[in-house]
Design an enzyme around this catalytic site. Structure first.
Site, PDB file in Angstrom:
ATOM      1  N   CYS A 159       5.791   0.058   7.238  1.00 51.24           N
ATOM      2  CA  CYS A 159       5.463   1.231   6.420  1.00 51.24           C
ATOM      3  C   CYS A 159       6.673   1.581   5.564  1.00 51.24           C
ATOM      4  CB  CYS A 159       5.121   2.397   7.347  1.00 51.24           C
ATOM      5  SG  CYS A 159       4.673   3.893   6.464  1.00 51.24           S
ATOM      6  N   LEU A 160       6.415   1.892   4.288  1.00 49.40           N
ATOM      7  CA  LEU A 160       7.531   2.225   3.396  1.00 49.40           C
ATOM      8  C   LEU A 160       8.232   3.511   3.842  1.00 49.40           C
ATOM      9  CD1 LEU A 160       6.003   1.309  -0.081  1.00 49.40           C
ATOM     10  CD2 LEU A 160       7.628  -0.006   1.295  1.00 49.40           C
ATOM     11  N   HIS A 167      -2.511   7.844   6.715  1.00 49.71           N
ATOM     12  CA  HIS A 167      -1.479   8.678   6.071  1.00 49.71           C
ATOM     13  C   HIS A 167      -2.085   9.981   5.529  1.00 49.71           C
ATOM     14  CE1 HIS A 167       2.316   6.534   6.055  1.00 49.71           C
ATOM     15  NE2 HIS A 167       1.756   5.413   5.625  1.00 49.71           N
ATOM     16  N   GLN A 187       3.282   9.952   0.696  1.00 45.99           N
ATOM     17  CA  GLN A 187       4.565   9.258   0.874  1.00 45.99           C
ATOM     18  C   GLN A 187       5.532   9.513  -0.279  1.00 45.99           C
ATOM     19  OE1 GLN A 187       2.467   5.384   2.015  1.00 45.99           O
ATOM     20  NE2 GLN A 187       4.367   5.237   3.150  1.00 45.99           N
ATOM     21  N   HIS A 228      -4.598   1.892   7.481  1.00 42.23           N
ATOM     22  CA  HIS A 228      -3.216   2.385   7.564  1.00 42.23           C
ATOM     23  C   HIS A 228      -2.995   3.507   6.542  1.00 42.23           C
ATOM     24  CE1 HIS A 228       1.332   1.490   7.789  1.00 42.23           C
ATOM     25  NE2 HIS A 228       1.214   2.312   6.770  1.00 42.23           N
ATOM     26  N   GLU A 229      -3.476   3.287   5.297  1.00 38.15           N
ATOM     27  CA  GLU A 229      -3.243   4.284   4.237  1.00 38.15           C
ATOM     28  C   GLU A 229      -4.112   5.529   4.437  1.00 38.15           C
ATOM     29  OE1 GLU A 229      -0.672   3.769   2.638  1.00 38.15           O
ATOM     30  OE2 GLU A 229      -0.480   1.622   2.978  1.00 38.15           O
ATOM     31  N   GLY A 257       0.839  -1.201   0.000  1.00 37.17           N
ATOM     32  CA  GLY A 257       0.000   0.000   0.000  1.00 37.17           C
ATOM     33  C   GLY A 257       0.866   1.241   0.000  1.00 37.17           C
TER      34      GLY A 257
HETATM   35 NI    NI Z   1       2.587   3.448   5.633  1.00 33.33          NI
END
Ligand code: NI
Length: 176
Positions: A94-95, A140, A51, A136-137, A46
């Protein structure tokens, strides 16, 4: 399509609240494609637009396992309509916080409305990993990170670690 650099903790950009997408046009679809490519390259399941430094309410998800056909999903202006009382726990990463994982408890299922990549209004009743990933997204898009859902002690530790990593990356410093 192109791979974009990822914004990493503790960059304050990650704390920005993203703005609603006003028009689903070719530019937006190009951004979604870049996000998918960036996510596949990482690899991750995701990615939210913020991000890669784009404060727009747009996220992409693909839960296909290795060896399976890709199943790219694009969610524009996603909004949680309903969350279950039942909760579930997943180990999240998380990236934007590479190589850090922690268990997070969230509602086990959520009903989400969103626009798809054609700008059509859709609704999804998400369960399991899709429910966790969507929450989660969407976090963000509101400047919230998964580490905000863990203990303050653990969060302070990971933030300290990433601040130190960022500081050690001062330009001009040669690391072999
Ligand atoms: Ni993340």
């Amino acid at each position: 399509m192109s791979i974009k650099p990822l914004i990493i903790l503790p960059d304050p950009v990650l704390r920005q609240v993203s703005k609603p997408v006003e028009r689903v046009d070719a530019d937006l679809r190009k951004l979604a494609d870049d996000m998918l490519e960036t996510m596949y390259d990482a690899p991750g399941i995701g990615l939210a637009a913020i991000q890669i430094g784009e404060p727009r309410r747009l996220l992409v998800i693909d839960l296909a396992k290795e060896g399976e056909e890709p199943q790219p999903h694009v969610f524009i202006n996603p909004e949680v309509l309903e969350s279950s009382d039942q909760r579930s726990v997943y180990e999240e990463g998380c990236l934007s916080i590479p190589d850090y994982y922690a268990e997070v408890e969230r509602p086990a299922s959520v009903r989400v409305k969103y626009l798809d990549r054609d700008g059509k209004l859709q609704e999804i009743q998400a369960e399991g990993l899709m429910a966790t990933c969507l929450q989660h997204e969407i976090d963000h898009l509101n400047g919230v990170l998964f580490i905000d859902h863990i203990s303050k002690l653990k969060r302070d530790m990971v933030v300290r670690k990433f601040k130190k990593l960022a500081k050690d990356k001062v330009p001009g410093k040669m690391v072999g």
